[in-house]
Enzyme design. Structure first.
Site, PDB file in Angstrom:
ATOM      1  N   ASN A  73       0.810  -1.226   0.000  1.00 53.69           N
ATOM      2  CA  ASN A  73       0.000   0.000   0.000  1.00 53.69           C
ATOM      3  C   ASN A  73       0.843   1.276   0.000  1.00 53.69           C
ATOM      4  O   ASN A  73       0.409   2.295  -0.520  1.00 53.69           O
ATOM      5  CB  ASN A  73      -1.043  -0.003   1.124  1.00 53.69           C
ATOM      6  CG  ASN A  73      -0.442  -0.115   2.494  1.00 53.69           C
ATOM      7  OD1 ASN A  73       0.720  -0.471   2.653  1.00 53.69           O
ATOM      8  ND2 ASN A  73      -1.231   0.192   3.508  1.00 53.69           N
ATOM      9  N   GLU A  84       4.852  -3.538  12.339  1.00 52.06           N
ATOM     10  CA  GLU A  84       3.828  -2.515  12.099  1.00 52.06           C
ATOM     11  C   GLU A  84       2.674  -3.256  11.433  1.00 52.06           C
ATOM     12  O   GLU A  84       2.743  -3.580  10.251  1.00 52.06           O
ATOM     13  CB  GLU A  84       4.363  -1.431  11.153  1.00 52.06           C
ATOM     14  CG  GLU A  84       5.597  -0.718  11.641  1.00 52.06           C
ATOM     15  CD  GLU A  84       5.293   0.365  12.651  1.00 52.06           C
ATOM     16  OE1 GLU A  84       4.102   0.634  12.916  1.00 52.06           O
ATOM     17  OE2 GLU A  84       6.249   0.935  13.193  1.00 52.06           O
ATOM     18  N   CYS A 112      -3.151   1.622   6.798  1.00 53.16           N
ATOM     19  CA  CYS A 112      -3.280   1.015   8.120  1.00 53.16           C
ATOM     20  C   CYS A 112      -3.808   2.024   9.142  1.00 53.16           C
ATOM     21  O   CYS A 112      -4.284   1.640  10.193  1.00 53.16           O
ATOM     22  CB  CYS A 112      -1.932   0.490   8.565  1.00 53.16           C
ATOM     23  SG  CYS A 112      -0.664   1.755   8.435  1.00 53.16           S
ATOM     24  N   GLU A 172       8.817   3.435  14.146  1.00 59.97           N
ATOM     25  CA  GLU A 172       9.568   3.852  12.960  1.00 59.97           C
ATOM     26  C   GLU A 172       9.540   5.373  12.884  1.00 59.97           C
ATOM     27  O   GLU A 172       8.482   5.986  13.023  1.00 59.97           O
ATOM     28  CB  GLU A 172       8.955   3.242  11.698  1.00 59.97           C
ATOM     29  CG  GLU A 172       9.189   1.738  11.634  1.00 59.97           C
ATOM     30  CD  GLU A 172       8.743   1.096  10.337  1.00 59.97           C
ATOM     31  OE1 GLU A 172       7.801   1.599   9.698  1.00 59.97           O
ATOM     32  OE2 GLU A 172       9.339   0.064   9.965  1.00 59.97           O
TER      33      GLU A 172
HETATM   34  P1  NAD Z   1       0.500  -9.031   4.116  1.00 61.68           P
HETATM   35  O1  NAD Z   1       0.730  -9.319   5.549  1.00 61.68           O
HETATM   36  O2  NAD Z   1      -0.276  -9.987   3.319  1.00 61.68           O
HETATM   37  O3  NAD Z   1       1.872  -8.845   3.351  1.00 61.68           O
HETATM   38  C1  NAD Z   1       2.862  -7.940   3.806  1.00 61.68           C
HETATM   39  C2  NAD Z   1       4.216  -8.435   3.353  1.00 61.68           C
HETATM   40  O4  NAD Z   1       4.479  -9.684   3.996  1.00 61.68           O
HETATM   41  C3  NAD Z   1       4.336  -8.704   1.852  1.00 61.68           C
HETATM   42  O5  NAD Z   1       5.632  -8.361   1.431  1.00 61.68           O
HETATM   43  C4  NAD Z   1       4.160 -10.207   1.780  1.00 61.68           C
HETATM   44  O6  NAD Z   1       4.791 -10.770   0.662  1.00 61.68           O
HETATM   45  C5  NAD Z   1       4.846 -10.636   3.046  1.00 61.68           C
HETATM   46  N1  NAD Z   1       4.476 -11.964   3.534  1.00 61.68           N
HETATM   47  C6  NAD Z   1       3.256 -12.546   3.557  1.00 61.68           C
HETATM   48  N2  NAD Z   1       3.343 -13.790   4.082  1.00 61.68           N
HETATM   49  C7  NAD Z   1       4.658 -13.981   4.389  1.00 61.68           C
HETATM   50  C8  NAD Z   1       5.393 -15.059   4.935  1.00 61.68           C
HETATM   51  N3  NAD Z   1       4.806 -16.197   5.289  1.00 61.68           N
HETATM   52  N4  NAD Z   1       6.725 -14.904   5.084  1.00 61.68           N
HETATM   53  C9  NAD Z   1       7.354 -13.758   4.735  1.00 61.68           C
HETATM   54  N5  NAD Z   1       6.700 -12.708   4.218  1.00 61.68           N
HETATM   55  C10 NAD Z   1       5.372 -12.817   4.053  1.00 61.68           C
HETATM   56  O7  NAD Z   1      -0.146  -7.580   4.091  1.00 61.68           O
HETATM   57  P2  NAD Z   1      -0.626  -6.744   2.835  1.00 61.68           P
HETATM   58  O8  NAD Z   1      -1.942  -7.240   2.411  1.00 61.68           O
HETATM   59  O9  NAD Z   1       0.468  -6.663   1.828  1.00 61.68           O
HETATM   60  O10 NAD Z   1      -0.748  -5.286   3.476  1.00 61.68           O
HETATM   61  C11 NAD Z   1      -1.880  -4.850   4.119  1.00 61.68           C
HETATM   62  C12 NAD Z   1      -1.724  -4.951   5.611  1.00 61.68           C
HETATM   63  O11 NAD Z   1      -0.590  -4.211   6.022  1.00 61.68           O
HETATM   64  C13 NAD Z   1      -2.884  -4.341   6.353  1.00 61.68           C
HETATM   65  O12 NAD Z   1      -3.242  -5.174   7.421  1.00 61.68           O
HETATM   66  C14 NAD Z   1      -2.335  -3.019   6.843  1.00 61.68           C
HETATM   67  O13 NAD Z   1      -3.000  -2.514   7.959  1.00 61.68           O
HETATM   68  C15 NAD Z   1      -0.936  -3.367   7.120  1.00 61.68           C
HETATM   69  N6  NAD Z   1      -0.094  -2.163   7.129  1.00 61.68           N
HETATM   70  C16 NAD Z   1       0.391  -1.726   8.318  1.00 61.68           C
HETATM   71  C17 NAD Z   1       1.143  -0.574   8.367  1.00 61.68           C
HETATM   72  C18 NAD Z   1       1.676  -0.065   9.669  1.00 61.68           C
HETATM   73  O14 NAD Z   1       2.556   0.795   9.640  1.00 61.68           O
HETATM   74  N7  NAD Z   1       1.209  -0.542  10.791  1.00 61.68           N
HETATM   75  C19 NAD Z   1       1.416   0.133   7.199  1.00 61.68           C
HETATM   76  C20 NAD Z   1       0.897  -0.346   5.998  1.00 61.68           C
HETATM   77  C21 NAD Z   1       0.150  -1.520   5.987  1.00 61.68           C
END
Ligand code: NAD
Length: 480
Positions: free
Chosen positions: A149, A248, A282, A460
Site C-alpha cells: 500500500n 507494524e 493502516c 519507525e
Molecule cells: P500481508 O501481511 O499480506 O503482506 C505484507 C508483506 O508480507 C508482503 O511483502 C508479503 O509478501 C509478506 N508476507 C506474507 N506472508 C509472508 C510469509 N509467510 N513470510 C514472509 N513474508 C510474508 O499484508 P498486505 O496485504 O500486503 O498489506 C496490508 C496490511 O498491512 C494491512 O493489514 C495493513 O493494515 C498493514 N499495514 C500496516 C502498516 C503499519 O505501519 N502498521 C502500514 C501499511 C500496511
C-alpha cells in the site's frame, strides 16, 4: 519495467531465471515483471549483507550520513519516474504517489541526521575506581518485509534507519509492488551506497524468504509491515533463534467528532484519513463516531463530500480515488458493505462495485458512507481496507472513549474538539500508538510511528526509530 534482484551491488536475474508479472490494478494490464527470487537468492543476499557489514559498521557516522542525504536527493531527482512506477503497479493517484516519494525521501534526510546523533552514555559508576560506558552498536544484518500500500515509503522507513545505524539490509517488497522498490533501491545505490549494504530480493511467493532469513544466524533483525495475521506467524518463526522483530501491523482507527468541534475541519480530517489511497492505509478511519447533537449535520456533509469524489485511473488528472489493489480486495470491501446493510446500516453514498466503461477491467469500488454501524457488523471489528466510512452516534465523552478503545488493534485514532481540557483527557485515554487531535493526517519522518495491542511493537521514525537497529552494550571498566 522489469525489476531484477540487487545483490552485492549488482542487478541480477533470479537463480533459475524465473520472473513474475506485475499488473496495473486500474486496467488489469501487465505493466512489467520482476525476478522471481528463491531461497538460494535470499541466501546470496544474506551472504552479501553479511560480507558488507564490517565495512559499513566501521564507516564513520558522518560518512554514512552523507550517503543517506545523497540518497534523499537522488530519490527526489527521480520523483516523477518513481511516482509513475508506483501509480502503474499500485493504482494510487499520481499526486499521492508524488507525495509518497517525497515522504520516502524525508526518511533518508531524517536518518542522515540521526546517524550523527546515535549517542552512547558515560554513566557515573557505583565505585569511583570504575568506569561505565553504554555503546550503541548496529544490530547486524536486517531484513525488511513491506506491503503494497505504500511501496516506497515503507521501504524507506526501514532501510534508512538501518543504514544510519550501521546495519546492512535485505529488502523484500510485496509481490504486487516490486517495481517501486527496485526504483527506490536503484536511487539508493546510485547515491553511492557500497555494494551489499542494501540488497533487494523480489519473490512471487514470500514463504521462502521467511524460511531463509529466520533459519540464518547472521540475520539479527526482521522488520515487518503488513497484516496482523502474517505478523503473528513471523513472531512464531522468530522464536527459534530469538531474533529481534519489529512489527507494524493492521489497524482499525476510530475517528471521533465531539459536538464542540470545528465541523468543517473534522469533515476535512475524516475525508483525508478515510479516502487517501482509496482507504487502503493502516491508519485510515474505520469507525466514525459523531456526538449526537451534530450527528445529522456531519453525516450529511460527509455523504455529500463522498459522493462528489472522482474515481478513476490514477494517471488521469483530477482523480481522487484510484482502484483497489486487486479483485480480492473489492470482494472484501463489498462483503463488509453487504454485511452492514443486511444488519441494518443505511447507505448514504456508494455501496457498489464500479464495473462499467473505463472501470470494466480494473478493481474499483464506489466511495461509500454507511449510517448506523454497530458492533455485530464486520466493519466494526475487521479492517475494511477500502473507501468505506461507517458512522454512528454517541452521547458522552466516556462513551466515546469506550467505543474508540473497543478494538484488538491500537495503531491510530483521531478526534476533534475545541475544548482543550477534553483534548488532553481523551488523548491520554486512547489506547493507540498514534493519535491525531483536530487532524486526520499524522505521518511524518520526525515522529515515532507504531502501534499498541495487535497493531504490533516497535517505532519507525522520530528519535526512537534508529533504536530498532541498535544494540546498547554496557561496558564496565574496573580499576581505572
Ligand atoms: P500481508 O501481511 O499480506 O503482506 C505484507 C508483506 O508480507 C508482503 O511483502 C508479503 O509478501 C509478506 N508476507 C506474507 N506472508 C509472508 C510469509 N509467510 N513470510 C514472509 N513474508 C510474508 O499484508 P498486505 O496485504 O500486503 O498489506 C496490508 C496490511 O498491512 C494491512 O493489514 C495493513 O493494515 C498493514 N499495514 C500496516 C502498516 C503499519 O505501519 N502498521 C502500514 C501499511 C500496511
Amino acid at each position: 519495467m522489469h525489476a531484477r534482484l540487487l545483490i552485492d551491488g549488482e542487478w541480477v536475474e533470479a537463480d533459475g531465471g524465473g520472473r513474475f508479472d506485475v499488473c496495473d490494478p486500474a486496467t488489469g494490464a501487465t505493466v512489467g515483471s520482476a525476478a522471481a527470487g528463491s531461497e538460494v537468492d535470499v541466501r546470496r543476499a544474506v551472504d552479501a549483507a553479511a560480507a558488507a557489514l564490517p565495512g559499513w559498521r566501521a564507516t564513520a557516522a558522518v560518512d554514512r550520513s552523507k550517503i543517506l542525504r545523497r540518497a534523499a536527493a537522488v530519490v527526489r531527482e527521480r520523483a516523477e519516474q518513481i511516482a509513475a512506477t508506483m501509480t502503474a503497479e499500485q493504482g494510487k493517484p499520481l499526486a499521492e504517489s508524488r507525495g509518497e516519494v517525497e515522504y520516502a525521501a524525508s526518511f533518508f534526510d531524517w536518518f542522515a541526521g540521526e546517524a550523527e546523533r546515535a549517542y552512547g552514555q558515560v554513566v557515573p559508576a557505583m565505585n569511583a575506581a570504575n568506569r561505565v560506558l553504554v555503546l550503541p552498536q548496529p544490530v547486524g544484518v536486517a531484513a525488511a518485509i513491506t506491503p503494497w500500500n505504500f511501496p516506497a515509503a515503507l521501504v524507506a522507513r526501514k532501510l534508512a534507519p538501518a543504514m544510519a545505524a550501521g546495519c546492512t539490509s535485505i529488502v523484500k517488497p510485496a509481490e504486487a509492488t516490486p517495481l517501486t522498490a527496485a526504483a527506490l533501491l536503484a536511487a539508493v545505490t546510485d547515491a553511492g551506497t557500497p555494494p551489499g549494504v542494501a540488497n533487494l530480493v523480489t519473490l512471487a511467493d514470500p514463504r521462502p524468504f521467511s524460511a531463509a532469513i529466520f533459519a540464518d544466524q547472521r540475520v539479527r533483525k526482521v522488520s515487518f509491515t503488513g497484516s496482523t495475521e502474517v505478523g503473528k506467524h513471523l513472531i512464531r518463526m522468530s522464536a527459534d533463534q530469538v531474533k529481534r522483530v519489529s512489527l507494524e501491523l493492521g489497524g482499525h482507527a476510530p475517528y471521533v467528532v465531539f459536538a464542540d468541534a470545528d465541523l468543517d475541519q473534522a469533515v476535512d480530517g475524516i475525508m483525508a484519513s478515510k479516502f487517501r489511497n482509496a482507504g487502503q492505509t493502516c491508519v485510515c478511519a474505520n469507525r466514525v463516531y459523531v456526538q449526537r447533537p451534530v450527528y445529522e449535520q456531519v453525516l450529511a456533509m460527509l455523504a455529500t463530500r463522498t459522493a462528489a469524489l472522482t474515481v478513476g485511473r490514477g494517471t488521469e488528472p483530477g482523480v481522487e480515488i484510484g482502484p483497489l489493489i486487486d479483485a480480492k480486495a473489492v470482494e472484501k470491501v463489498d462483503a463488509h458493505v453487504r454485511d452492514a446493510v443486511d444488519k441494518g446500516a443505511r447507505l448514504l453514498a456508494g455501496g457498489t462495485r464500479l464495473t462499467d466503461g473505463a472501470f470494466a477491467e480494473g478493481s474499483f469500488y464506489a466511495p461509500t458512507v454507511l449510517d448506523g454501524i454497530s458492533p455485530e457488523m464486520r466493519i466494526w471489528t475487521e479492517e475494511t481496507f477500502g473507501p468505506v466510512a461507517g458512522v454512528t452516534a454517541f452521547d458522552s465523552e466516556e462513551e466515546a472513549i469506550r467505543l474508540a478503545n473497543d478494538s484488538v488493534y491500537g495503531l491510530s485514532a483521531y478526534f476533534h474538539t475545541r475544548d482543550y481540557a477534553r483534548l488532553l483527557r481523551v488523548a491520554e485515554q486512547l489506547e493507540y500508538g498514534v493519535v491525531g487531535a483536530n487532524t486526520g493526517i499524522i505521518s511524518a519522518a520526525n515522529v515515532p510511528f507504531g502501534g499498541m495491542k495487535e497493531s504490533g511493537y516497535g517505532r519507525e521514525g522520530g528519535s526512537l526509530g534508529i533504536d530498532e537497529y541498535l544494540e546498547h552494550k554496557y561496558v564496565l571498566v574496573a580499576d581505572v
